[in-house]
Motif scaffolding. Structure first.
Motif, mmCIF file in Angstrom:
data_model
loop_
_atom_site.group_PDB
_atom_site.id
_atom_site.type_symbol
_atom_site.label_atom_id
_atom_site.label_comp_id
_atom_site.label_asym_id
_atom_site.label_seq_id
_atom_site.Cartn_x
_atom_site.Cartn_y
_atom_site.Cartn_z
ATOM 1 N N LEU A 263 -2.400 -8.476 2.996
ATOM 2 C CA LEU A 263 -2.903 -7.264 2.363
ATOM 3 C C LEU A 263 -3.109 -6.183 3.426
ATOM 4 C CD1 LEU A 263 -6.360 -7.435 2.913
ATOM 5 C CD2 LEU A 263 -5.840 -9.446 1.549
ATOM 6 N N PRO A 264 -3.002 -4.917 3.016
ATOM 7 C CA PRO A 264 -2.641 -4.433 1.678
ATOM 8 C C PRO A 264 -1.189 -4.787 1.353
ATOM 9 C CG PRO A 264 -3.542 -2.658 3.062
ATOM 10 C CD PRO A 264 -3.239 -3.803 3.952
ATOM 11 N N SER A 265 -0.875 -4.801 0.069
ATOM 12 C CA SER A 265 0.485 -5.093 -0.354
ATOM 13 C C SER A 265 1.072 -3.857 -1.015
ATOM 14 C CB SER A 265 0.509 -6.280 -1.316
ATOM 15 O OG SER A 265 -0.305 -6.018 -2.435
ATOM 16 N N ALA A 266 2.391 -3.789 -1.052
ATOM 17 C CA ALA A 266 3.090 -2.656 -1.651
ATOM 18 C C ALA A 266 4.311 -3.167 -2.392
ATOM 19 C CB ALA A 266 3.498 -1.639 -0.589
ATOM 20 N N PHE A 267 4.779 -2.371 -3.354
ATOM 21 C CA PHE A 267 5.919 -2.732 -4.196
ATOM 22 C C PHE A 267 7.117 -3.131 -3.347
ATOM 23 C CE2 PHE A 267 9.644 -1.970 -6.743
ATOM 24 C CZ PHE A 267 9.279 -2.299 -8.040
ATOM 25 N N ASN A 268 7.419 -2.314 -2.335
ATOM 26 C CA ASN A 268 8.606 -2.560 -1.536
ATOM 27 C C ASN A 268 8.501 -3.843 -0.721
ATOM 28 O OD1 ASN A 268 11.215 -1.456 -0.718
ATOM 29 N ND2 ASN A 268 10.312 -1.275 1.302
ATOM 30 N N GLY A 269 7.279 -4.201 -0.318
ATOM 31 C CA GLY A 269 7.098 -5.418 0.468
ATOM 32 C C GLY A 269 7.461 -6.674 -0.309
ATOM 33 N N PHE A 270 7.220 -6.661 -1.623
ATOM 34 C CA PHE A 270 7.567 -7.818 -2.449
ATOM 35 C C PHE A 270 9.086 -7.987 -2.580
ATOM 36 C CE2 PHE A 270 3.263 -6.872 -4.002
ATOM 37 C CZ PHE A 270 2.694 -8.122 -3.915
ATOM 38 N N MET A 271 9.821 -6.914 -2.347
ATOM 39 C CA MET A 271 11.278 -6.972 -2.482
ATOM 40 C C MET A 271 11.975 -7.291 -1.164
ATOM 41 S SD MET A 271 11.778 -6.456 -5.655
ATOM 42 C CE MET A 271 13.519 -6.084 -5.772
ATOM 43 N N GLU A 272 11.201 -7.472 -0.114
ATOM 44 C CA GLU A 272 11.777 -7.805 1.192
ATOM 45 C C GLU A 272 11.785 -9.310 1.404
ATOM 46 O OE1 GLU A 272 9.547 -5.786 4.140
ATOM 47 O OE2 GLU A 272 10.192 -3.779 3.515
ATOM 48 N N SER A 273 12.771 -9.743 2.170
ATOM 49 C CA SER A 273 12.858 -11.149 2.570
ATOM 50 C C SER A 273 12.658 -11.245 4.071
ATOM 51 C CB SER A 273 14.221 -11.724 2.179
ATOM 52 O OG SER A 273 14.386 -13.030 2.697
ATOM 53 N N SER A 274 12.202 -12.401 4.541
ATOM 54 C CA SER A 274 11.954 -12.565 5.980
ATOM 55 C C SER A 274 13.206 -12.324 6.802
ATOM 56 C CB SER A 274 11.424 -13.979 6.251
ATOM 57 O OG SER A 274 10.231 -14.205 5.558
ATOM 58 N N GLU A 275 14.338 -12.735 6.295
ATOM 59 C CA GLU A 275 15.559 -12.632 7.077
ATOM 60 C C GLU A 275 16.138 -11.225 7.095
ATOM 61 O OE1 GLU A 275 18.570 -15.167 5.529
ATOM 62 O OE2 GLU A 275 18.255 -14.549 3.450
ATOM 63 N N GLY A 441 -0.653 4.719 -10.115
ATOM 64 C CA GLY A 441 -2.114 4.749 -10.014
ATOM 65 C C GLY A 441 -2.717 3.495 -9.422
ATOM 66 N N LEU A 442 -1.873 2.513 -9.120
ATOM 67 C CA LEU A 442 -2.363 1.231 -8.608
ATOM 68 C C LEU A 442 -2.593 1.318 -7.105
ATOM 69 C CD1 LEU A 442 -2.934 -1.507 -9.968
ATOM 70 C CD2 LEU A 442 -0.643 -2.232 -9.272
ATOM 71 N N LEU A 443 -3.712 0.814 -6.651
ATOM 72 C CA LEU A 443 -4.045 0.795 -5.230
ATOM 73 C C LEU A 443 -4.262 -0.642 -4.775
ATOM 74 C CD1 LEU A 443 -6.645 3.720 -4.965
ATOM 75 C CD2 LEU A 443 -4.223 3.802 -4.366
ATOM 76 N N SER A 444 -3.853 -0.914 -3.561
ATOM 77 C CA SER A 444 -4.133 -2.210 -2.939
ATOM 78 C C SER A 444 -4.977 -1.936 -1.699
ATOM 79 C CB SER A 444 -2.836 -2.930 -2.571
ATOM 80 O OG SER A 444 -3.102 -4.130 -1.889
ATOM 81 N N PHE A 445 -6.297 -2.111 -1.833
ATOM 82 C CA PHE A 445 -7.242 -1.851 -0.754
ATOM 83 C C PHE A 445 -7.078 -0.427 -0.209
ATOM 84 C CE2 PHE A 445 -7.075 -6.375 -1.055
ATOM 85 C CZ PHE A 445 -8.390 -6.766 -0.848
ATOM 86 N N GLY A 446 -6.998 0.522 -1.131
ATOM 87 C CA GLY A 446 -6.953 1.932 -0.764
ATOM 88 C C GLY A 446 -5.573 2.468 -0.467
ATOM 89 N N MET A 447 -4.556 1.606 -0.421
ATOM 90 C CA MET A 447 -3.193 2.049 -0.131
ATOM 91 C C MET A 447 -2.396 2.137 -1.425
ATOM 92 S SD MET A 447 -2.729 2.589 3.098
ATOM 93 C CE MET A 447 -3.567 2.273 4.652
ATOM 94 N N PRO A 448 -1.617 3.215 -1.626
ATOM 95 C CA PRO A 448 -0.791 3.328 -2.839
ATOM 96 C C PRO A 448 0.194 2.173 -2.953
ATOM 97 C CG PRO A 448 -0.904 5.425 -1.683
ATOM 98 C CD PRO A 448 -1.528 4.411 -0.777
ATOM 99 N N TYR A 449 0.318 1.644 -4.160
ATOM 100 C CA TYR A 449 1.173 0.485 -4.399
ATOM 101 C C TYR A 449 2.655 0.816 -4.222
ATOM 102 C CZ TYR A 449 2.032 -4.121 -6.525
ATOM 103 O OH TYR A 449 2.386 -5.427 -6.754
ATOM 104 N N LEU A 450 3.018 2.081 -4.438
ATOM 105 C CA LEU A 450 4.431 2.473 -4.388
ATOM 106 C C LEU A 450 4.850 2.966 -3.005
ATOM 107 C CD1 LEU A 450 5.045 4.249 -7.816
ATOM 108 C CD2 LEU A 450 5.741 1.964 -7.105
ATOM 109 N N MET A 451 4.036 2.746 -1.985
ATOM 110 C CA MET A 451 4.486 3.077 -0.636
ATOM 111 C C MET A 451 5.710 2.225 -0.296
ATOM 112 S SD MET A 451 0.982 3.498 1.538
ATOM 113 C CE MET A 451 1.889 3.343 3.056
ATOM 114 N N PRO A 452 6.709 2.785 0.436
ATOM 115 C CA PRO A 452 6.761 4.111 1.050
ATOM 116 C C PRO A 452 7.397 5.185 0.169
ATOM 117 C CG PRO A 452 8.601 2.830 1.815
ATOM 118 C CD PRO A 452 7.861 1.959 0.832
#
Length: 495
Positions: A263-275, A441-452
């Motif tokens: 955390l914080p988490s963002a929409f784009n982070g869920f779409m990334e893979s480690s590789e 309108g969603l925030l994850s610990f104060g950070m916009p969810y749709l960053m970047p």
């Protein structure tokens, strides 16, 4: 309630321990007499499975006991006070609550007559699985290590990758009965102090009898609990957790859970893979675009199909419309019922495949899908095009790297299905508008969810978008890190 102090009279301590451990067959209370003349009364309390054999020469407890057989009572007292043998991880305990906390954590607790403190001696601890391969986040390139059920092992796997004393590990307990160990990991000079304090406050905001997995912790600490979208990013890969720590984020580890929370988490982070960071940027960018196309397919495809065949047939070529009509000939149900029926059938197959162990589960998923789909088409319950639509939707949801994030779109799919089936393209556009409004309108610990995609600070780099930045150009950390530590990469000057 005042904590009971450890008495200098061993008999009183033993009486209290035996009363409290009544009917606890797995807790062993072993009195013994030590010293060269066997004059010193001692007591060892430990869990039968968690603590190794006390008399083994290669164990810390065994070395201590064997040493005590041969020394005088005065030397035993000296050892207890000063840890003269230098045994690692020995701690003095002053109260019975501390003693039982150490005992139930898998350590041995040693009492000696005439001394008003106990001594905790670490042993092998509870049995558990070792480090194994990550199951749900498989990669072609990169480490194959995954988190285990032991929180100590998990933090060690991250420490193995970040060998810096700026990596801090703060430990606390959660659950009034489970006393689950929770660790908060962060890099001291990168993390925002306000974020760290907010996380600690949320973790301490609730009192619960037991925390058995990080998923319970996540649901208690998240802000918008009504949202289907996860506000904590979970991973079972130590390298992914280490990468996010370098971005200035915080990682939470929970004992008995093989997943870390980021955390914080963002929409784009869920779409990334480690590789993504191990491949060249061209291929990584292509795969990311493919995942976003899969995401749209998993969410919108059934609704779009219903909107087109029920309301907007004029946008398709005539031959295709005639093909659809011919395929649906003889099907007794409406197109909405037909699609919902098959979607639920595939959800059942997916759930059955997860619950059935081993390779049999994969076989059930593949064979079950083929048999049900073919049988439904042969019985004129569904049309062949609907089987293809459902199959493409399922493939799209499986392409999303994070399973919890993919599950939220599996639910949204049914909303779009009914909106497209009853309102046509207007319903699809309405659904997209409502979804984007909620996400914006969603925030994850104060950070916009749709960053970047939305920037909190316009003049500062906030990380990758859909396309991956070339490694040499990735010179700044994302906005999660402190501004004064934003520089990540620079070229060394030639001497």
């Amino acid at each position: 309630m005042e904590e009971m102090k450890i008495s200098s009279v061993l008999r009183d301590n033993e009486k209290y321990i035996r009363e409290r451990c009544e009917n606890c067959a797995d807790i062993l209370v072993r009195p013994m007499k030590l010293g060269d003349e066997r004059k010193i009364d001692c007591l060892m309390v430990y869990l039968e499975v968690a603590v190794s054999n006390m008399m083994l020469d290669d164990s810390a407890i065994g070395k201590m006991i064997n040493h005590f057989w041969e020394v005088s009572s005065e030397q035993i007292q000296d050892f207890i006070k000063n840890n003269s043998l230098g045994i690692a991880d020995v701690k003095k305990l002053e109260s019975m609550e501390e003693a039982f906390a150490a005992l139930l954590a898998g350590n041995a607790v040693f009492f000696i007559d005439g001394y008003d403190k106990a001594m905790k001696i670490s042993s092998k601890g509870y049995p558990g699985m070792g480090v194994s391969e990550a199951e749900s986040e498989k990669v072609l390139r990169g480490s194959k290590e995954g988190f285990s059920d032991s929180v100590k092992t998990n933090s060690a796997l991250i420490r193995k990758r970040l060998r810096d004393t700026c990596l801090k590990v703060v430990e606390q307990q959660a659950g009034t009965r489970s006393h689950t160990t929770i660790q908060i990991l962060y890099i001291e000079d990168l993390v925002h102090e306000g974020l760290l304090e907010e996380i600690k406050e949320r973790l301490e905001a609730y009192e619960i009898d037991g925390i058995l997995d990080s998923g319970m912790l996540e649901q208690l600490a998240e802000d918008n609990w009504y949202s289907p979208f996860p506000q904590f990013q979970s991973t079972e890969r130590p390298d992914r957790a280490a990468q996010e720590l370098l971005n200035g984020k915080i990682v939470i580890l929970c004992d008995n859970s093989p997943e870390a929370l980021i955390l914080p988490s963002a929409f784009n982070g869920f779409m990334e893979s480690s590789e993504d960071w191990y491949h060249r940027f061209e291929m990584a960018s292509f795969l990311r675009v493919l995942r976003y196309v899969a995401l749209a397919s998993a969410t919108l495809l059934p609704g779009l199909y219903l909107a087109v065949i029920r309301f907007h047939t004029q946008i398709l070529p005539t031959n295709l419309i005639l093909s659809f009509a011919e395929a649906r000939e003889g099907v007794p149900f409406s197109s909405i019922v037909e699609l919902v029926f098959l979607e639920l059938a595939f959800e059942l197959i997916r759930e059955a495949g997860v619950r059935i162990p081993g390779s049999l589960g994969n076989a059930i998923g593949i064979v079950g899908g083929l048999i049900i789909g073919q049988a439904a088409v042969s019985a004129n319950l569904v049309s062949p095009i609907v089987v293809m639509i459902v199959a493409l939707t399922a493939l799209g949801s499986m392409t999303i790297p994070n399973e919890e994030f993919a599950a939220s779109f599996r639910l949204l799919k049914y909303g779009f299905l009914f909106l497209g089936g009853y309102l046509g393209m207007f319903g699809i556009v309405l659904g997209i508008y409502l979804t984007l409004s909620h996400l914006s309108g969603l925030l994850s610990f104060g950070m916009p969810y749709l960053m970047p995609f939305v920037k909190k600070e316009p003049m500062r780099d906030v990380g990758d978008g859909i396309l991956r930045i070339p490694f040499q150009k990735r010179r700044q950390r994302p906005i999660y890190a402190r501004r004064e530590e934003s520089l990540r990469l620079k070229r060394r000057e030639k001497p």
